[in-house]
Design an enzyme around this catalytic site. Structure first.
Site, PDB file in Angstrom:
ATOM      1  N   ARG A 147     -13.005 -13.841 -11.739  1.00  0.00           N
ATOM      2  CA  ARG A 147     -11.910 -12.646 -11.814  1.00  0.00           C
ATOM      3  C   ARG A 147     -11.380 -12.441 -10.132  1.00  0.00           C
ATOM      4  NH1 ARG A 147     -11.824 -13.345 -16.374  1.00  0.00           N
ATOM      5  NH2 ARG A 147     -12.952 -12.012 -17.975  1.00  0.00           N
ATOM      6  N   GLU A 148     -10.142 -12.474 -10.056  1.00  0.00           N
ATOM      7  CA  GLU A 148      -9.316 -12.276  -8.799  1.00  0.00           C
ATOM      8  C   GLU A 148      -9.014 -10.860  -8.785  1.00  0.00           C
ATOM      9  OE1 GLU A 148      -8.322 -16.699  -7.350  1.00  0.00           O
ATOM     10  OE2 GLU A 148      -6.783 -15.413  -8.461  1.00  0.00           O
ATOM     11  N   ARG A 183      11.782  -2.300  -2.613  1.00  0.00           N
ATOM     12  CA  ARG A 183      10.483  -2.589  -2.744  1.00  0.00           C
ATOM     13  C   ARG A 183      10.419  -4.111  -2.346  1.00  0.00           C
ATOM     14  NH1 ARG A 183       6.548   1.126  -1.805  1.00  0.00           N
ATOM     15  NH2 ARG A 183       6.881   3.068  -3.115  1.00  0.00           N
ATOM     16  N   ALA A 194       5.604   9.345  -3.689  1.00  0.00           N
ATOM     17  CA  ALA A 194       4.024   9.019  -3.804  1.00  0.00           C
ATOM     18  C   ALA A 194       3.681   8.263  -2.389  1.00  0.00           C
ATOM     19  CB  ALA A 194       4.148   7.918  -4.884  1.00  0.00           C
ATOM     20  N   GLU A 246       3.290  13.554   1.079  1.00  0.00           N
ATOM     21  CA  GLU A 246       3.995  12.497   0.531  1.00  0.00           C
ATOM     22  C   GLU A 246       5.487  13.310   0.115  1.00  0.00           C
ATOM     23  OE1 GLU A 246       4.091   9.525   1.103  1.00  0.00           O
ATOM     24  OE2 GLU A 246       2.041   9.544   1.902  1.00  0.00           O
ATOM     25  N   GLU A 279       8.613  12.381   2.245  1.00  0.00           N
ATOM     26  CA  GLU A 279       9.830  11.700   1.496  1.00  0.00           C
ATOM     27  C   GLU A 279      11.043  12.403   1.248  1.00  0.00           C
ATOM     28  OE1 GLU A 279       8.247   9.355  -1.537  1.00  0.00           O
ATOM     29  OE2 GLU A 279       6.650   8.014  -0.058  1.00  0.00           O
ATOM     30  N   GLY A 332      -5.297  -5.174 -15.075  1.00  0.00           N
ATOM     31  CA  GLY A 332      -5.741  -6.532 -14.989  1.00  0.00           C
ATOM     32  C   GLY A 332      -6.146  -7.118 -13.720  1.00  0.00           C
ATOM     33  N   GLU A 370       7.087   4.967  10.048  1.00  0.00           N
ATOM     34  CA  GLU A 370       7.901   4.230  10.580  1.00  0.00           C
ATOM     35  C   GLU A 370       8.204   2.783   9.683  1.00  0.00           C
ATOM     36  OE1 GLU A 370       7.184   1.183  14.281  1.00  0.00           O
ATOM     37  OE2 GLU A 370       6.390   3.111  14.379  1.00  0.00           O
ATOM     38  N   GLU A 414       9.873   3.044   6.798  1.00  0.00           N
ATOM     39  CA  GLU A 414      10.139   3.641   5.653  1.00  0.00           C
ATOM     40  C   GLU A 414      11.678   4.100   5.537  1.00  0.00           C
ATOM     41  OE1 GLU A 414       7.855   6.271   2.271  1.00  0.00           O
ATOM     42  OE2 GLU A 414       7.701   6.912   4.496  1.00  0.00           O
TER      43      GLU A 414
END
Length: 185
Positions: A37-38, A64, A76, A93, A97, A116, A139, A141
């Site tokens: 599992r990773e 993103r 968020a 936040e 924001e 997952g 900084e 953002e």
């Protein structure tokens, strides 16, 4: 019901990043076989749906990097310290924001966005009694604040126009909470 628990036999840290830590674990399966599992260890986050008395909300538009596109999202951010209060993160936040503060927050749910491969939990809040504060982006953002009717944001989520799952989940949680609190008992 069957016991579906997987038990860690060994763990190797692959990445020790600023935000994330990645691991490869060998696990024992319920069948007694082993597998790999990773997964990513994430500190958790808070998301907030600001709700104005006139039915408006605020989303933020930002690029993103992993999917290499711009998204409309609820404000968020991640929990910066172990044990940090998720409501305090939501408050921080929201103001950082959007430049708005809330007099009151309501916790409307929590969700695991990527079960997952990640341990991240996102705590979802609605923000009420809003007043102007000071937008102070971190900084590096860059966000654009977008005002819209909450009903329009929810419709966009339902139609699949909003592609960020934390945003879709947060809007649905906020709508469900509003329906619960406005329904006669």
């Amino acid at each position: 019901m069957a016991d579906l628990t997987e038990t860690s036999l060994s763990s190797e840290q692959l990445v020790d990043g600023v935000l994330l830590k990645a691991f490869r674990d060998e696990v024992r399966l319920p069948s007694d076989e082993t597998s790999v599992r990773e997964w990513i260890d994430h500190p958790g986050a808070s998301a907030v749906v600001p709700l104005f008395d006139d039915g408006r909300t605020l989303l933020v538009r930002q690029f993103r990097y992993p999917p290499r596109r711009t998204f409309l999202e609820v404000p968020a951010g991640k929990l910066d310290e172990p044990g940090e209060n998720p409501e305090e993160v939501a408050a921080r936040e929201l103001e950082e924001e959007t430049g708005w503060r809330a007099g009151r927050f309501e916790h409307v749910g929590s969700a695991y966005p990527c079960i997952g491969y990640s341990s991240e939990t996102i705590h979802v809040f609605t923000a009420h009694d809003l007043e102007r504060g000071t937008q102070e982006l971190a900084e590096g953002e860059f966000v654009e604040v977008v005002e819209m009717d909450f009903s329009e944001a929810l419709d966009r989520a339902r139609r699949g126009d909003l592609k960020d799952m934390k945003t879709v989940t947060a809007l649905v949680y906020a709508a469900a909470h509003a329906n619960e609190t406005s329904s006669p008992s």
